[in-house]
Design a protein around this motif. Structure first.
Motif, PDB file in Angstrom:
ATOM      1  N   ASN A  90      -6.306  -0.317  16.561  1.00  0.00           N
ATOM      2  CA  ASN A  90      -5.067   0.392  16.879  1.00  0.00           C
ATOM      3  C   ASN A  90      -3.885  -0.572  16.765  1.00  0.00           C
ATOM      4  N   ILE A  91      -3.631  -1.029  15.545  1.00  0.00           N
ATOM      5  CA  ILE A  91      -2.532  -1.947  15.259  1.00  0.00           C
ATOM      6  C   ILE A  91      -1.801  -1.444  14.020  1.00  0.00           C
ATOM      7  N   SER A  92      -0.683  -2.083  13.687  1.00  0.00           N
ATOM      8  CA  SER A  92       0.099  -1.626  12.539  1.00  0.00           C
ATOM      9  C   SER A  92      -0.660  -1.867  11.236  1.00  0.00           C
ATOM     10  N   ALA A  93      -0.253  -1.143  10.203  1.00  0.00           N
ATOM     11  CA  ALA A  93      -0.889  -1.278   8.891  1.00  0.00           C
ATOM     12  C   ALA A  93      -0.716  -2.693   8.340  1.00  0.00           C
ATOM     13  N   LYS A  94       0.452  -3.291   8.594  1.00  0.00           N
ATOM     14  CA  LYS A  94       0.688  -4.656   8.114  1.00  0.00           C
ATOM     15  C   LYS A  94      -0.225  -5.645   8.826  1.00  0.00           C
ATOM     16  N   GLU A  95      -0.408  -5.465  10.133  1.00  0.00           N
ATOM     17  CA  GLU A  95      -1.289  -6.361  10.892  1.00  0.00           C
ATOM     18  C   GLU A  95      -2.729  -6.257  10.388  1.00  0.00           C
ATOM     19  N   GLN A  99      -4.756  -9.373   8.816  1.00  0.00           N
ATOM     20  CA  GLN A  99      -6.056  -9.754   9.376  1.00  0.00           C
ATOM     21  C   GLN A  99      -7.139  -9.751   8.305  1.00  0.00           C
ATOM     22  N   PHE A 100      -7.069  -8.780   7.393  1.00  0.00           N
ATOM     23  CA  PHE A 100      -8.037  -8.752   6.296  1.00  0.00           C
ATOM     24  C   PHE A 100      -7.891  -9.997   5.424  1.00  0.00           C
ATOM     25  N   LYS A 147      -8.971   1.536   2.081  1.00  0.00           N
ATOM     26  CA  LYS A 147      -8.343   2.233   3.208  1.00  0.00           C
ATOM     27  C   LYS A 147      -7.230   1.388   3.824  1.00  0.00           C
ATOM     28  N   ILE A 148      -7.489   0.081   3.962  1.00  0.00           N
ATOM     29  CA  ILE A 148      -6.498  -0.821   4.558  1.00  0.00           C
ATOM     30  C   ILE A 148      -5.248  -0.893   3.685  1.00  0.00           C
ATOM     31  N   GLU A 151      -3.278   2.509   3.640  1.00  0.00           N
ATOM     32  CA  GLU A 151      -2.474   2.734   4.841  1.00  0.00           C
ATOM     33  C   GLU A 151      -1.186   1.914   4.795  1.00  0.00           C
ATOM     34  N   TYR A 152      -1.274   0.683   4.316  1.00  0.00           N
ATOM     35  CA  TYR A 152      -0.091  -0.186   4.287  1.00  0.00           C
ATOM     36  C   TYR A 152       0.902   0.234   3.207  1.00  0.00           C
ATOM     37  N   THR A 153       0.394   0.578   2.038  1.00  0.00           N
ATOM     38  CA  THR A 153       1.274   0.894   0.910  1.00  0.00           C
ATOM     39  C   THR A 153       1.749   2.338   0.899  1.00  0.00           C
ATOM     40  N   GLY A 154       0.981   3.216   1.551  1.00  0.00           N
ATOM     41  CA  GLY A 154       1.307   4.633   1.495  1.00  0.00           C
ATOM     42  C   GLY A 154       0.840   5.288   0.208  1.00  0.00           C
ATOM     43  N   LEU A 155       0.105   4.531  -0.603  1.00  0.00           N
ATOM     44  CA  LEU A 155      -0.408   5.063  -1.865  1.00  0.00           C
ATOM     45  C   LEU A 155      -1.739   5.769  -1.635  1.00  0.00           C
TER      46      LEU A 155
END
Length: 217
Positions: A90-95, A99-100, A147-148, A151-155
């Motif tokens: 439950n963290i932001s898409a950028k985080e 982390q990845f 998926k990661i 979520e971050y790119t919105g693509l």
């Protein structure tokens, strides 16, 4: 005669899981040192102090053992459970993305182990088993990575640009990994002094900025 055969089989079994793990570890170290083609079942059993029939008993064949080694390599370098934990946090898409990247860099770049060397050899000179390893081990992990990034790119996962983004982000890390694992220190090729830690951080910053610019197109 049946009694003798029974005793022999028990001796062969021993602690099955421990023997399998030992054979994988010994085989991995030998393959890392000299390559798959030069590593024989006899070499492995001698170093492991195992019964000469142990490889066929536990893995079916010499090739079966190598597949098990590659599966261990994938599990060790980037565990799918670690990726899933990041993706579900439950963290932001950028985080999640940061982390990845940190996990990928830590596991694939910084670890000094036989698993890294075996995978580098496999990538530089693919065996007939790489398709099996990719389909059964790499693809499930890649789906989590998708998926990661999505979520971050919105693509959307159906958008080809998403995969261009992923490949462009990972390519510099993969390239420096391969060069480094073939006994070439990237840092020494540069005309200025540059620490490996700074290089890693700059590659990561460049990747994040590149994604940001890419998504604005």
């Amino acid at each position: 005669m049946k009694k003798i055969k029974h005793v022999k089989n028990n001796m062969l079994r021993g602690d099955g899981n421990a023997t399998k793990a030992l054979l994988i570890d010994v085989a991995g170290k030998l393959i890392a040192e000299q390559g798959y083609e030069k590593t024989t079942s006899k070499n492995i059993c001698e170093r492991a102090k195992a019964n000469s029939a142990a490889i066929n008993y536990h893995f079916g064949s010499h090739e079966g053992l190598y597949v098990a080694v590659l599966e261990e390599v994938h599990r060790y370098l980037l565990n799918i459970k670690d990726l899933q934990e990041i993706e579900e946090k439950n963290i932001s898409a950028k985080e999640k993305l940061v982390q990845f990247l940190d996990t990928f860099i830590l596991n694939v770049w910084k670890k000094e182990c036989w698993q890294i060397k075996v995978w580098a050899r496999e990538l530089m000179n693919p065996s007939p088993f790489i398709a099996k390893i990719l389909s059964e081990n790499a693809i499930p992990k890649f789906n989590v990575v998708v998926k990661i990034f999505s979520e971050y790119t919105g693509l959307s996962k159906n958008n080809p640009k998403l995969y261009s983004c992923i490949l462009s982000t990972m390519a510099p890390f993969a390239l420096t990994f391969l060069v480094r694992r073939n006994n070439t220190e990237v840092i020494k090729l540069l005309p200025v002094r540059y620490s490996e830690e700074d290089l890693i951080e700059d590659l990561k910053a460049f990747a994040l900025k590149g994604i940001e610019v890419f998504c604005q197109k």
